[in-house]
Design an enzyme around this catalytic site. Sequence first.
Site, PDB file in Angstrom:
ATOM      1  N   GLY A   1       0.832  -1.202   0.000  1.00  0.00           N
ATOM      2  CA  GLY A   1       0.000   0.000   0.000  1.00  0.00           C
ATOM      3  C   GLY A   1       0.866   1.251   0.000  1.00  0.00           C
ATOM      4  N   LEU A   2       0.397   2.289   0.678  1.00  0.00           N
ATOM      5  CA  LEU A   2       1.132   3.561   0.708  1.00  0.00           C
ATOM      6  C   LEU A   2       2.023   3.588   1.945  1.00  0.00           C
ATOM      7  CD1 LEU A   2       1.409   6.066  -1.010  1.00  0.00           C
ATOM      8  CD2 LEU A   2      -0.384   7.129   0.325  1.00  0.00           C
ATOM      9  N   HIS A   3       3.070   2.768   1.936  1.00  0.00           N
ATOM     10  CA  HIS A   3       4.020   2.669   3.034  1.00  0.00           C
ATOM     11  C   HIS A   3       5.224   3.552   2.707  1.00  0.00           C
ATOM     12  CE1 HIS A   3       6.429   0.701   6.210  1.00  0.00           C
ATOM     13  NE2 HIS A   3       5.246   0.431   6.731  1.00  0.00           N
ATOM     14  N   ALA A   4       6.343   3.351   3.356  1.00  0.00           N
ATOM     15  CA  ALA A   4       7.496   4.253   3.237  1.00  0.00           C
ATOM     16  C   ALA A   4       7.996   4.443   1.804  1.00  0.00           C
ATOM     17  CB  ALA A   4       8.634   3.776   4.134  1.00  0.00           C
TER      18      ALA A   4
ATOM     19  N   SER B   1       5.466   5.997  -0.557  1.00  0.00           N
ATOM     20  CA  SER B   1       5.223   7.389  -0.152  1.00  0.00           C
ATOM     21  C   SER B   1       6.320   8.303  -0.661  1.00  0.00           C
ATOM     22  CB  SER B   1       5.133   7.500   1.375  1.00  0.00           C
ATOM     23  OG  SER B   1       3.992   6.858   1.858  1.00  0.00           O
TER      24      SER B   1
END
Length: 113
Positions: free
Chosen positions: A26-29, A32
């Site tokens: 997903g929208l992890h480090a 991002s």
Amino acid sequence: MKDPAMKDHAATEQATDRAELINAVGLHARPSVKLTQLAKTFDCRIEIALSADGPWVDAKSPVKVMRVKAPRGAVLHVRTSGNGARAAVDALMALVRSGFGDAMDQPADMRHG
């Protein structure tokens, strides 16, 4: 809310779109950072949210983007305004729809052992 037909429509380009997060984390480090790096290449204002109703956060801020913590399968909404708004939305949606260039079958931290 502004009515684009009534307010200075030539001065402010606006665009919106949405896409499902298909990458493993997903929208992890890492995703991002990729998203914010791409967003910073555009002059326009860029915001993201997990709902069309918000809350909206500045897509050029790595800290704010990471706080969204959107899992795989979540729908990421993007809205832009200003010079290059349509190009920015198109580029960000291409990044999201590509899975941020990450492998889809395993979390990013497991790929590099």
